[in-house]
Design an enzyme around this catalytic site. Structure first.
Site, PDB file in Angstrom:
ATOM      1  N   LYS A   1       0.846  -1.209   0.000  1.00 11.84           N
ATOM      2  CA  LYS A   1       0.000   0.000   0.000  1.00 11.84           C
ATOM      3  C   LYS A   1       0.879   1.256   0.000  1.00 11.84           C
ATOM      4  O   LYS A   1       0.698   2.156  -0.813  1.00 11.84           O
ATOM      5  CB  LYS A   1      -0.949   0.000   1.217  1.00 11.84           C
ATOM      6  CG  LYS A   1      -1.888  -1.197   1.237  1.00 11.84           C
ATOM      7  CD  LYS A   1      -2.831  -1.183   2.420  1.00 11.84           C
ATOM      8  CE  LYS A   1      -2.150  -1.397   3.762  1.00 11.84           C
ATOM      9  NZ  LYS A   1      -1.466  -2.701   3.882  1.00 11.84           N
ATOM     10  N   THR A   2       1.854   1.287   0.926  1.00 13.22           N
ATOM     11  CA  THR A   2       2.743   2.455   1.008  1.00 13.22           C
ATOM     12  C   THR A   2       3.566   2.580  -0.275  1.00 13.22           C
ATOM     13  O   THR A   2       3.811   3.686  -0.765  1.00 13.22           O
ATOM     14  CB  THR A   2       3.689   2.316   2.222  1.00 13.22           C
ATOM     15  OG1 THR A   2       2.890   2.045   3.368  1.00 13.22           O
ATOM     16  CG2 THR A   2       4.519   3.554   2.446  1.00 13.22           C
TER      17      THR A   2
ATOM     18  N   ASP B   1      -1.578   6.997   6.179  1.00 13.17           N
ATOM     19  CA  ASP B   1      -1.508   5.572   6.507  1.00 13.17           C
ATOM     20  C   ASP B   1      -2.468   5.315   7.672  1.00 13.17           C
ATOM     21  O   ASP B   1      -2.755   6.238   8.455  1.00 13.17           O
ATOM     22  CB  ASP B   1      -0.060   5.241   6.918  1.00 13.17           C
ATOM     23  CG  ASP B   1       0.230   3.755   6.807  1.00 13.17           C
ATOM     24  OD1 ASP B   1      -0.633   3.018   6.276  1.00 13.17           O
ATOM     25  OD2 ASP B   1       1.303   3.332   7.259  1.00 13.17           O
TER      26      ASP B   1
ATOM     27  N   THR C   1      -5.751  -1.322   6.841  1.00 14.52           N
ATOM     28  CA  THR C   1      -5.811  -2.781   6.923  1.00 14.52           C
ATOM     29  C   THR C   1      -7.243  -3.190   7.254  1.00 14.52           C
ATOM     30  O   THR C   1      -7.545  -4.369   7.342  1.00 14.52           O
ATOM     31  CB  THR C   1      -4.878  -3.288   8.044  1.00 14.52           C
ATOM     32  OG1 THR C   1      -5.112  -2.478   9.208  1.00 14.52           O
ATOM     33  CG2 THR C   1      -3.424  -3.184   7.648  1.00 14.52           C
TER      34      THR C   1
ATOM     35  N   ARG D   1       6.850  -7.804   2.423  1.00 18.49           N
ATOM     36  CA  ARG D   1       7.633  -7.316   3.569  1.00 18.49           C
ATOM     37  C   ARG D   1       8.252  -8.486   4.330  1.00 18.49           C
ATOM     38  O   ARG D   1       9.408  -8.412   4.762  1.00 18.49           O
ATOM     39  CB  ARG D   1       6.769  -6.471   4.508  1.00 18.49           C
ATOM     40  CG  ARG D   1       7.592  -5.995   5.714  1.00 18.49           C
ATOM     41  CD  ARG D   1       6.820  -5.130   6.668  1.00 18.49           C
ATOM     42  NE  ARG D   1       6.458  -3.864   6.074  1.00 18.49           N
ATOM     43  CZ  ARG D   1       5.276  -3.304   6.209  1.00 18.49           C
ATOM     44  NH1 ARG D   1       4.336  -3.904   6.904  1.00 18.49           N
ATOM     45  NH2 ARG D   1       5.030  -2.138   5.649  1.00 18.49           N
TER      46      ARG D   1
HETATM   47  P1  ADP Z   1       2.091  -1.810   3.344  1.00 17.98           P
HETATM   48  O1  ADP Z   1       2.086  -0.333   3.221  1.00 17.98           O
HETATM   49  O2  ADP Z   1       0.975  -2.488   2.593  1.00 17.98           O
HETATM   50  O3  ADP Z   1       2.167  -2.284   4.783  1.00 17.98           O
HETATM   51  P2  ADP Z   1       4.668  -1.612   2.008  1.00 17.98           P
HETATM   52  O4  ADP Z   1       4.250  -0.888   0.777  1.00 17.98           O
HETATM   53  O5  ADP Z   1       5.364  -0.804   3.075  1.00 17.98           O
HETATM   54  O6  ADP Z   1       3.418  -2.392   2.647  1.00 17.98           O
HETATM   55  O7  ADP Z   1       5.575  -2.842   1.547  1.00 17.98           O
HETATM   56  C1  ADP Z   1       6.567  -3.402   2.379  1.00 17.98           C
HETATM   57  C2  ADP Z   1       7.802  -3.686   1.562  1.00 17.98           C
HETATM   58  O8  ADP Z   1       7.505  -4.731   0.649  1.00 17.98           O
HETATM   59  C3  ADP Z   1       8.276  -2.507   0.728  1.00 17.98           C
HETATM   60  O9  ADP Z   1       9.324  -1.825   1.370  1.00 17.98           O
HETATM   61  C4  ADP Z   1       8.765  -3.123  -0.564  1.00 17.98           C
HETATM   62  O10 ADP Z   1      10.156  -3.329  -0.494  1.00 17.98           O
HETATM   63  C5  ADP Z   1       8.090  -4.466  -0.623  1.00 17.98           C
HETATM   64  N1  ADP Z   1       7.001  -4.503  -1.628  1.00 17.98           N
HETATM   65  C6  ADP Z   1       5.684  -4.309  -1.413  1.00 17.98           C
HETATM   66  N2  ADP Z   1       4.989  -4.468  -2.543  1.00 17.98           N
HETATM   67  C7  ADP Z   1       5.869  -4.776  -3.504  1.00 17.98           C
HETATM   68  C8  ADP Z   1       5.752  -5.076  -4.905  1.00 17.98           C
HETATM   69  N3  ADP Z   1       4.555  -5.097  -5.497  1.00 17.98           N
HETATM   70  N4  ADP Z   1       6.875  -5.353  -5.593  1.00 17.98           N
HETATM   71  C9  ADP Z   1       8.077  -5.353  -4.963  1.00 17.98           C
HETATM   72  N5  ADP Z   1       8.259  -5.091  -3.655  1.00 17.98           N
HETATM   73  C10 ADP Z   1       7.176  -4.807  -2.929  1.00 17.98           C
END
Ligand code: ADP
Length: 360
Positions: free
Chosen positions: A77-78, A122, A171, A230
């Protein structure tokens, strides 16, 4: 008068060390996070739809519609929220729902938002109601109503804002009020990643971390990553440390297997916390049904941790079912735990299913 220092010298050193390692971890996170949407692996349908919206906004030189991204933690998402401003060439501001306790906390973000820029919020489900309501006119008409003064001298000042885009991540879409949810033109749900996608992420990130890895080892790490990039990144970093300390710095299949078994990650990628969750339902609650609060108390964990971080993958892996009466282990969970399921499990699961249907 002598005053107690707020921090002892030791505290200060350990705090500095902690801050330094936190910032190192953040730097590594930043290094692994894709910068452009096209570099993101998987989530192709979400990617295609967001790409169209981003292209259209850029071509028309209009601000992008507000976007809501939901899904379990660590799925990107981030990353999407950070790539989108890069695609548009606009500034990004980052806020967290938990830190925006009152409208005055949100105001600086809104007044600083440049035309076309993105404000990423977030954990948007954690916004208090007052902040949520303050945001409605900002999202719809790019204005906010600010009350100045108190009592009978209080008056409302209308402040216009530059048109901007909010990207919210959550989430728990279920916790978002309908009026807030409806103000997002684009709503996307992120799904867990499959084995091939995670293997690709592991191989690519091993390259970024400058460590040699073979395809089989990358596949092993991917299988043990609960469908979550992650988790894959964290497992990869651990295996890299293990390879540096115990092997010749190369990640081969035996090195990955040894490193992951030290973390007590099993064949399904479950870690100690996941197994404790399953074992507790089995041992203490006789396989369920059990409510999440009772489970959280027994495990001495926050309810949110169970429902946001532990359960989504166990539900997806069909190890647990969620019914109106609570959580229940499935036949696959009993098999994974190596214990016999109750003889009447199929009947119990059918009864759960019927009571779920009667809710609709
Ligand atoms: P969320 O915000 O959903 O908790 P993040 O966007 O922070 O998750 O993702 C966590 C890590 O996973 C990121 O730092 C990135 O390195 C990796 N990641 C997430 N999605 C992808 C993707 N589609 N392709 C490659 N790496 C990804």
């Amino acid at each position: 008068m002598s005053r107690e220092p707020l921090l002892s010298a030791d505290d200060a050193v350990s705090q500095r060390t902690a801050t330094r390692s936190l910032s190192l971890a953040r730097d590594e996170d930043t290094a692994l996070r894709p910068k452009r949407m096209e570099d993101m692996v998987g989530q192709r349908e979400v990617y295609e739809r967001l790409k169209i919206a981003v292209d259209a906004a850029r071509i028309r030189s209009e601000p992008l519609g507000h976007i809501l991204l939901d899904g379990p933690p660590g799925l990107g998402k981030t990353t999407f929220a950070m790539c989108i401003p890069n695609e548009l060439g606009v500034p990004l501001q980052i806020a967290s729902g938990a830190a925006l306790a009152a409208p005055k906390d949100l105001l600086p973000y809104l007044s600083n938002a440049e035309a076309g820029s993105v404000l990423f919020i977030d954990e948007i489900h954690r916004l208090p109601k007052t902040v949520e309501e303050f945001m409605y006119p900002a999202m719809e008409d790019f204005r906010v109503d600010i009350t100045v003064g108190e009592g009978i001298s209080a008056r409302t000042v209308n402040m216009s804002l530059r048109p901007f885009t909010i990207i919210g991540a959550t989430t728990r879409t279920g916790l978002l009020s309908a009026p807030l949810r409806d103000r997002f033109q684009i709503r996307e749900h992120l799904e867990f990643y499959d084995q091939a996608e995670l293997t690709k992420i592991v191989c690519r990130n091993a390259g970024k971390l400058k460590i040699a890895i073979d395809e089989e080892a990358a596949g092993k790490i991917a299988r043990c990553s609960r469908g979550t990039p992650r988790v894959a990144n964290n497992r990869l970093r651990w295996v890299r440390d293990y390879a540096t300390s115990r092997a010749n710095g190369e990640i081969t299949l035996p090195v990955a297997e040894e490193a992951l078994s030290m973390l007590q990650v099993d064949v399904l990628g479950l870690d100690g916390q996941d197994r404790k969750y399953l074992e507790t339902i089995h041992r203490v609650f006789h396989g369920g049904p059990v409510g999440v609060e009772a489970l959280a108390h027994t495990l001495n964990t926050a309810t949110d941790t169970l429902s946001d971080e532990v359960e989504p993958f166990l539900l997806r892996a069909e190890l647990v079912v969620r019914t109106p009466r609570g959580r229940r282990l499935t036949a696959a969970a009993y098999k994974h735990l190596g214990v016999d399921p109750p003889d009447d499990l199929p009947r119990l699961l059918d009864a759960d299913e019927e009571s779920t249907q009667s809710l609709f």
